[in-house]
Scaffold this active site. Sequence first.
Site, PDB file in Angstrom:
ATOM      1  N   GLU A 276     -23.729 -36.367  13.843  1.00  0.00           N
ATOM      2  CA  GLU A 276     -23.068 -36.949  15.011  1.00  0.00           C
ATOM      3  C   GLU A 276     -21.794 -36.174  15.334  1.00  0.00           C
ATOM      4  O   GLU A 276     -21.234 -35.495  14.486  1.00  0.00           O
ATOM      5  CB  GLU A 276     -22.752 -38.425  14.737  1.00  0.00           C
ATOM      6  CG  GLU A 276     -24.013 -39.259  14.555  1.00  0.00           C
ATOM      7  CD  GLU A 276     -23.778 -40.655  14.026  1.00  0.00           C
ATOM      8  OE1 GLU A 276     -24.567 -41.542  14.378  1.00  0.00           O
ATOM      9  OE2 GLU A 276     -22.817 -40.863  13.250  1.00  0.00           O
TER      10      GLU A 276
ATOM     11  N   TRP B 174     -14.150 -43.101  15.178  1.00  0.00           N
ATOM     12  CA  TRP B 174     -14.810 -44.326  15.615  1.00  0.00           C
ATOM     13  C   TRP B 174     -13.776 -45.446  15.678  1.00  0.00           C
ATOM     14  O   TRP B 174     -12.957 -45.580  14.765  1.00  0.00           O
ATOM     15  CB  TRP B 174     -15.930 -44.670  14.637  1.00  0.00           C
ATOM     16  CG  TRP B 174     -16.795 -45.790  15.117  1.00  0.00           C
ATOM     17  CD1 TRP B 174     -16.781 -47.081  14.678  1.00  0.00           C
ATOM     18  CD2 TRP B 174     -17.796 -45.726  16.127  1.00  0.00           C
ATOM     19  NE1 TRP B 174     -17.719 -47.828  15.352  1.00  0.00           N
ATOM     20  CE2 TRP B 174     -18.357 -47.021  16.261  1.00  0.00           C
ATOM     21  CE3 TRP B 174     -18.283 -44.718  16.950  1.00  0.00           C
ATOM     22  CZ2 TRP B 174     -19.367 -47.323  17.163  1.00  0.00           C
ATOM     23  CZ3 TRP B 174     -19.297 -45.015  17.855  1.00  0.00           C
ATOM     24  CH2 TRP B 174     -19.822 -46.298  17.950  1.00  0.00           C
TER      25      TRP B 174
ATOM     26  N   HIS C 265     -16.841 -40.324   7.961  1.00  0.00           N
ATOM     27  CA  HIS C 265     -17.490 -40.197   9.266  1.00  0.00           C
ATOM     28  C   HIS C 265     -16.556 -39.567  10.297  1.00  0.00           C
ATOM     29  O   HIS C 265     -16.734 -39.772  11.495  1.00  0.00           O
ATOM     30  CB  HIS C 265     -17.964 -41.573   9.748  1.00  0.00           C
ATOM     31  CG  HIS C 265     -18.993 -42.176   8.861  1.00  0.00           C
ATOM     32  ND1 HIS C 265     -20.342 -42.091   9.100  1.00  0.00           N
ATOM     33  CD2 HIS C 265     -18.872 -42.858   7.698  1.00  0.00           C
ATOM     34  CE1 HIS C 265     -21.011 -42.695   8.137  1.00  0.00           C
ATOM     35  NE2 HIS C 265     -20.133 -43.178   7.273  1.00  0.00           N
TER      36      HIS C 265
ATOM     37  N   ASP D  76     -24.775 -38.256   8.436  1.00  0.00           N
ATOM     38  CA  ASP D  76     -25.075 -39.553   7.820  1.00  0.00           C
ATOM     39  C   ASP D  76     -26.295 -39.377   6.926  1.00  0.00           C
ATOM     40  O   ASP D  76     -27.290 -38.786   7.347  1.00  0.00           O
ATOM     41  CB  ASP D  76     -25.434 -40.598   8.877  1.00  0.00           C
ATOM     42  CG  ASP D  76     -24.261 -41.068   9.710  1.00  0.00           C
ATOM     43  OD1 ASP D  76     -23.115 -40.739   9.377  1.00  0.00           O
ATOM     44  OD2 ASP D  76     -24.512 -41.759  10.717  1.00  0.00           O
TER      45      ASP D  76
ATOM     46  N   HIS E  75     -20.149 -34.890  11.540  1.00  0.00           N
ATOM     47  CA  HIS E  75     -20.482 -35.337  10.186  1.00  0.00           C
ATOM     48  C   HIS E  75     -21.975 -35.616  10.070  1.00  0.00           C
ATOM     49  O   HIS E  75     -22.680 -35.745  11.073  1.00  0.00           O
ATOM     50  CB  HIS E  75     -19.684 -36.592   9.810  1.00  0.00           C
ATOM     51  CG  HIS E  75     -20.032 -37.791  10.622  1.00  0.00           C
ATOM     52  ND1 HIS E  75     -19.466 -38.044  11.844  1.00  0.00           N
ATOM     53  CD2 HIS E  75     -20.905 -38.817  10.405  1.00  0.00           C
ATOM     54  CE1 HIS E  75     -19.947 -39.166  12.333  1.00  0.00           C
ATOM     55  NE2 HIS E  75     -20.850 -39.661  11.479  1.00  0.00           N
TER      56      HIS E  75
ATOM     57  N   HIS F  60     -26.135 -44.546   4.169  1.00  0.00           N
ATOM     58  CA  HIS F  60     -25.179 -45.107   5.132  1.00  0.00           C
ATOM     59  C   HIS F  60     -25.623 -46.488   5.625  1.00  0.00           C
ATOM     60  O   HIS F  60     -24.787 -47.373   5.856  1.00  0.00           O
ATOM     61  CB  HIS F  60     -25.016 -44.141   6.310  1.00  0.00           C
ATOM     62  CG  HIS F  60     -24.145 -44.631   7.412  1.00  0.00           C
ATOM     63  ND1 HIS F  60     -22.944 -45.282   7.213  1.00  0.00           N
ATOM     64  CD2 HIS F  60     -24.291 -44.549   8.765  1.00  0.00           C
ATOM     65  CE1 HIS F  60     -22.400 -45.580   8.370  1.00  0.00           C
ATOM     66  NE2 HIS F  60     -23.193 -45.164   9.335  1.00  0.00           N
TER      67      HIS F  60
END
Length: 198
Positions: A162, A4, A33, A39, A37, A43
């Site tokens: 994700e 990210w 992350h 969440d 991964h 989170h």
Amino acid sequence: MPVWPGSPAPELGPLATIRDDGFAEQSIRISSHTGTHLDAPAHMIEGGATLDSFPAGHFFGRAALVDARCVSTGRIGLSLLEPNRDAISSADFLLLHTGWANFWGGSAYDSGYPVLDDAAAAWIAGIGLRCVGIDAPSVDPADSDAFPVHRRLLGSGLLLAENLTNLHLLPPGSCALAIFPLPVRGAEACPARAVAFL
């Protein structure tokens, strides 16, 4: 490995080698992350459950796959989910196949991906799933500051997976799926290995 924007890149390096030390060992430093991964509610939800609070069996079950590749950008709405209502309602995991994993490794991966709209997220939050997974970097748009889909789904006790990949290899309908995170105490998220059993 892409991460990210703003998150640290993974760092991997040798601590010991067979030639020099008689054994091999590596150092691995990653964000919770990184890559594919999970969440946990913690989170985004103050006091929410962490991954280690779920029993191991929570990470294995039946998955319903919804082909969302027709939504090239924008929002995944109820009109796409409702024809799959029975399969989704009887599943543990909902997998949204957007095709966005095709952009993995390039700058296009980090923005413009399809996400759930508010009505679809609200419906999903109320049907008793364990996890929603997507082959994109997030369930909220890249420019979101409020993270409404995260908050809606995590607030209902769901987990989010994700950066999934290879969803095109799954059969239509359902399959058995395992998405196991490392058992890290207090983890709000953790890299995970997602494996479908066909």
